[in-house]
Scaffold this motif. Structure first.
Motif, PDB file in Angstrom:
ATOM      1  N   PHE A  30     -16.218  70.652  34.483  1.00 33.12           N
ATOM      2  CA  PHE A  30     -16.268  70.692  33.024  1.00 33.12           C
ATOM      3  C   PHE A  30     -16.991  71.950  32.537  1.00 33.12           C
ATOM      4  O   PHE A  30     -16.542  72.613  31.599  1.00 33.12           O
ATOM      5  CB  PHE A  30     -16.959  69.437  32.492  1.00 33.12           C
ATOM      6  CG  PHE A  30     -17.061  69.382  31.003  1.00 33.12           C
ATOM      7  CD1 PHE A  30     -15.946  69.148  30.223  1.00 33.12           C
ATOM      8  CD2 PHE A  30     -18.282  69.584  30.371  1.00 33.12           C
ATOM      9  CE1 PHE A  30     -16.036  69.107  28.843  1.00 33.12           C
ATOM     10  CE2 PHE A  30     -18.384  69.553  29.001  1.00 33.12           C
ATOM     11  CZ  PHE A  30     -17.259  69.305  28.233  1.00 33.12           C
ATOM     12  N   ALA A  31     -18.089  72.301  33.178  1.00 28.39           N
ATOM     13  CA  ALA A  31     -18.848  73.500  32.792  1.00 28.39           C
ATOM     14  C   ALA A  31     -18.031  74.762  33.031  1.00 28.39           C
ATOM     15  O   ALA A  31     -18.016  75.671  32.190  1.00 28.39           O
ATOM     16  CB  ALA A  31     -20.157  73.553  33.563  1.00 28.39           C
TER      17      ALA A  31
ATOM     18  N   THR B  80     -18.922  67.296  36.500  1.00 25.06           N
ATOM     19  CA  THR B  80     -19.783  68.066  35.592  1.00 25.06           C
ATOM     20  C   THR B  80     -19.625  69.560  35.840  1.00 25.06           C
ATOM     21  O   THR B  80     -19.536  70.350  34.892  1.00 25.06           O
ATOM     22  CB  THR B  80     -21.255  67.654  35.794  1.00 25.06           C
ATOM     23  OG1 THR B  80     -21.369  66.250  35.588  1.00 25.06           O
ATOM     24  CG2 THR B  80     -22.158  68.375  34.830  1.00 25.06           C
TER      25      THR B  80
ATOM     26  N   LYS C 290     -19.630  62.607  40.222  1.00 27.18           N
ATOM     27  CA  LYS C 290     -20.170  62.932  38.902  1.00 27.18           C
ATOM     28  C   LYS C 290     -20.612  64.398  38.826  1.00 27.18           C
ATOM     29  O   LYS C 290     -20.342  65.089  37.848  1.00 27.18           O
ATOM     30  CB  LYS C 290     -21.339  62.009  38.583  1.00 27.18           C
ATOM     31  CG  LYS C 290     -21.848  62.148  37.187  1.00 27.18           C
ATOM     32  CD  LYS C 290     -22.931  61.128  36.898  1.00 27.18           C
ATOM     33  CE  LYS C 290     -23.430  61.258  35.487  1.00 27.18           C
ATOM     34  NZ  LYS C 290     -24.487  60.284  35.197  1.00 27.18           N
ATOM     35  N   SER C 291     -21.272  64.875  39.868  1.00 27.38           N
ATOM     36  CA  SER C 291     -21.712  66.272  39.857  1.00 27.38           C
ATOM     37  C   SER C 291     -20.523  67.224  39.954  1.00 27.38           C
ATOM     38  O   SER C 291     -20.525  68.295  39.338  1.00 27.38           O
ATOM     39  CB  SER C 291     -22.701  66.532  40.990  1.00 27.38           C
ATOM     40  OG  SER C 291     -22.069  66.353  42.237  1.00 27.38           O
TER      41      SER C 291
END
Length: 53
Positions: A12-13, A9, A5-6
């Motif tokens: 995506f950023a 994320t 998940k990290s």
């Protein structure tokens, strides 16, 4: 699961950041080209208008 998940994320950023940086850059070299600097106006004596329009 937390690592996945990290990681997603973070990716995506980075993707959003890179799209933002690319979209805010200059479109092309033609923006700085002297051919597009029009300093004189339109000479109205050289404009031909048809009689029916």
């Amino acid at each position: 699961m937390k690592t996945l998940k990290s990681t997603l994320t973070f990716l995506f950023a980075i993707t959003i950041l890179s799209i933002t940086v690319i979209s805010c850059s200059k479109a092309s070299v033609a923006d700085e080209d002297a051919l597009y600097d029009i300093k004189e106006g339109i000479d109205r004596t050289k404009i031909w208008v048809p009689t029916n329009g």
